[in-house]
Design an enzyme around this catalytic site. Structure first.
Site, PDB file in Angstrom:
ATOM      1  CB  SER A   1      52.189  90.274  71.164  1.00 27.59           C
ATOM      2  OG  SER A   1      51.681  90.427  69.890  1.00 27.59           O
TER       3      SER A   1
ATOM      4  CE1 TYR B   1      47.461  89.487  73.290  1.00 27.86           C
ATOM      5  CE2 TYR B   1      48.090  90.422  71.411  1.00 27.86           C
ATOM      6  CZ  TYR B   1      48.408  89.361  72.278  1.00 27.86           C
ATOM      7  OH  TYR B   1      49.369  88.396  72.086  1.00 27.86           O
TER       8      TYR B   1
HETATM    9  N1  LIG Z   1      49.674  82.834  69.392  1.00 28.24           N
HETATM   10  C1  LIG Z   1      50.219  83.954  68.809  1.00 28.24           C
HETATM   11  O1  LIG Z   1      50.185  83.835  67.684  1.00 28.24           O
HETATM   12  C2  LIG Z   1      51.075  84.692  69.574  1.00 28.24           C
HETATM   13  C3  LIG Z   1      51.558  85.909  69.061  1.00 28.24           C
HETATM   14  C4  LIG Z   1      52.195  86.918  69.909  1.00 28.24           C
HETATM   15  C5  LIG Z   1      52.202  86.550  71.379  1.00 28.24           C
HETATM   16  N2  LIG Z   1      51.522  85.649  71.926  1.00 28.24           N
HETATM   17  C6  LIG Z   1      51.460  85.494  73.405  1.00 28.24           C
HETATM   18  O2  LIG Z   1      51.873  84.146  73.858  1.00 28.24           O
HETATM   19  C7  LIG Z   1      51.231  83.900  74.851  1.00 28.24           C
HETATM   20  C8  LIG Z   1      50.619  82.643  74.892  1.00 28.24           C
HETATM   21  O3  LIG Z   1      49.540  82.581  74.053  1.00 28.24           O
HETATM   22  P1  LIG Z   1      49.322  81.204  73.163  1.00 28.24           P
HETATM   23  O4  LIG Z   1      48.809  81.625  71.730  1.00 28.24           O
HETATM   24  O5  LIG Z   1      50.125  80.227  73.367  1.00 28.24           O
HETATM   25  O6  LIG Z   1      47.758  81.067  73.820  1.00 28.24           O
HETATM   26  P2  LIG Z   1      46.944  79.794  74.243  1.00 28.24           P
HETATM   27  O7  LIG Z   1      45.626  80.226  74.534  1.00 28.24           O
HETATM   28  O8  LIG Z   1      47.272  78.598  73.428  1.00 28.24           O
HETATM   29  O9  LIG Z   1      47.441  79.511  75.508  1.00 28.24           O
HETATM   30  C9  LIG Z   1      47.338  80.521  76.941  1.00 28.24           C
HETATM   31  C10 LIG Z   1      47.489  79.692  78.107  1.00 28.24           C
HETATM   32  O10 LIG Z   1      47.169  80.852  79.167  1.00 28.24           O
HETATM   33  C11 LIG Z   1      46.298  79.849  79.980  1.00 28.24           C
HETATM   34  N3  LIG Z   1      45.822  81.113  80.894  1.00 28.24           N
HETATM   35  C12 LIG Z   1      44.679  81.992  80.497  1.00 28.24           C
HETATM   36  N4  LIG Z   1      44.188  82.715  81.553  1.00 28.24           N
HETATM   37  C13 LIG Z   1      44.957  82.379  82.551  1.00 28.24           C
HETATM   38  C14 LIG Z   1      45.115  82.910  84.025  1.00 28.24           C
HETATM   39  N5  LIG Z   1      44.472  83.799  84.649  1.00 28.24           N
HETATM   40  N6  LIG Z   1      45.920  81.969  84.674  1.00 28.24           N
HETATM   41  C15 LIG Z   1      46.740  81.138  84.356  1.00 28.24           C
HETATM   42  N7  LIG Z   1      46.715  80.654  82.838  1.00 28.24           N
HETATM   43  C16 LIG Z   1      45.799  81.202  82.367  1.00 28.24           C
HETATM   44  C17 LIG Z   1      45.438  79.298  79.197  1.00 28.24           C
HETATM   45  O11 LIG Z   1      44.731  78.407  79.969  1.00 28.24           O
HETATM   46  C18 LIG Z   1      46.320  78.966  78.212  1.00 28.24           C
HETATM   47  O12 LIG Z   1      46.716  77.416  78.578  1.00 28.24           O
HETATM   48  C19 LIG Z   1      50.260  85.030  75.342  1.00 28.24           C
HETATM   49  O13 LIG Z   1      50.904  85.989  76.271  1.00 28.24           O
HETATM   50  C20 LIG Z   1      49.960  85.650  73.852  1.00 28.24           C
HETATM   51  O14 LIG Z   1      49.624  86.994  74.196  1.00 28.24           O
HETATM   52  C21 LIG Z   1      51.094  84.785  71.164  1.00 28.24           C
END
Ligand SMILES: NC(=O)c1ccc[n+]([C@@H]2O[C@H](COP(=O)([O-])OP(=O)(O)OC[C@H]3O[C@@H](n4cnc5c(N)ncnc54)[C@H](O)[C@@H]3O)[C@@H](O)[C@H]2O)c1
Length: 266
Positions: A145, A158
């Protein structure tokens, strides 16, 4: 279908593929002709002949071992993994207004964030590297991120897990490069809404920043800090991941790419 990326028939594990960025990555890889294993703790309703769902808590070594064994049984090999699953629970280091209050960092939250965001990346990458040694090739993609590069108010744990992931990327690229294994990070910036943005998340983040949830929501659309003037679409991360998994990116390793519309300050 154009196969410029050459991903047809390849086998990829995507963690957290049931929602948000992970689901967008699953969709892109399926569209490119790959076989995809979605390893998520929550099931998905998505059906596709080349998509397998394996219920996995990525912070559990036993579950990750089961994931690898089942993938090999179903698909015969693994060409790459995408460490995408993650959670975010905003907390203040020390709450000056309400010491020991609801939004102050606790050991429990610290351990939870480290287990799901960081230990998971070590567990799956280690298990996959053992397969890649045998096949003589492989790619590890770590979803980081922008917060990991810049830090983030109210999201220190985080951000720390993401900074540690960036460090894994650099070190593992050095360890694994001689075995023809690439390790690359992708750091999304401000994205369109995903499952991460729950009411619990918004209430916690608003509290840590001393603003209301409404004010926080207004800030999402304030994109003056992003040179491209908008938040990112999920497929814009997925496109980069597909490219990095492919042999088109065969000389890219040990770096974390910002996918943030030109935004470089937190
Ligand atoms: N959304 C943003 O703006 C953003 C920005 C930067 C980085 N990220 C990173 O992108 C990645 C995905 O995030 P997102 O925004 O799509 O979130 P999201 O909540 O939509 O998806 C995350 C997924 O991870 C799964 N998950 C959570 N705990 C778990 C576990 N213990 N075992 C297996 N699966 C598990 C959840 O069930 C979910 O399907 C993350 O690593 C997040 O830090 C997101």
């Amino acid at each position: 279908m154009s196969d410029w990326l050459g991903l047809q028939g390849k086998v990829y594990i995507v963690t957290g593929g049931s929602s948000g960025i992970g689901k967008a990555i699953v969709d892109e890889l399926l569209a490119a002709g790959a076989q995809v294993i979605n390893a998520d703790i929550h099931s998905s309703v998505q059906l596709h002949p080349r998509l397998h769902f394996i219920e996995t808590d990525v912070s559990s070594k036993t579950a990750v071992e089961h994931l690898i064994a089942t993938t090999l049984k179903k698909a015969g090999t693994i060409d790459g993994i995408v460490n995408n699953a993650g959670i975010n629970l905003p907390r203040l280091l020390a709450d000056q207004k309400h010491p020991h209050g609801r939004y102050e960092l606790t050991e429990e939250i610290f351990d939870q964030l480290l287990a799901i965001n960081l230990k998971s990346v070590y567990l799956l990458s280690q298990a996959a590297a053992r397969i890649f040694y045998q096949t003589g090739t492989g790619v590890v993609i770590n979803i980081s991120s922008e917060a990991g590069l810049e830090g983030s108010e109210g999201q220190s744990i985080y951000a720390a897990t993401k900074a540690a992931i960036n460090s894994f990327t650099r070190s593992w690229a050095k360890e694994l490069g001689k075995f023809n294994i690439r390790v690359v990070g992708v750091a999304p910036g401000i994205m369109e809404e995903t499952g991460l943005r729950t009411l619990e998340y918004e209430e916690a983040l608003a509290y840590t920043r001393g603003i209301t949830v409404d004010a926080l929501r207004k800030n999402y659309s304030k994109v003056s800090t992003i040179p491209l003037g908008r938040s990112g679409r999920l497929e814009e991360v997925a496109n980069v991941v597909s490219f990095l998994l492919s042999d088109r990116a065969s000389y890219i390793s040990g770096v974390t790419m910002n996918v943030a519309g030109g935004k470089t300050r937190g």
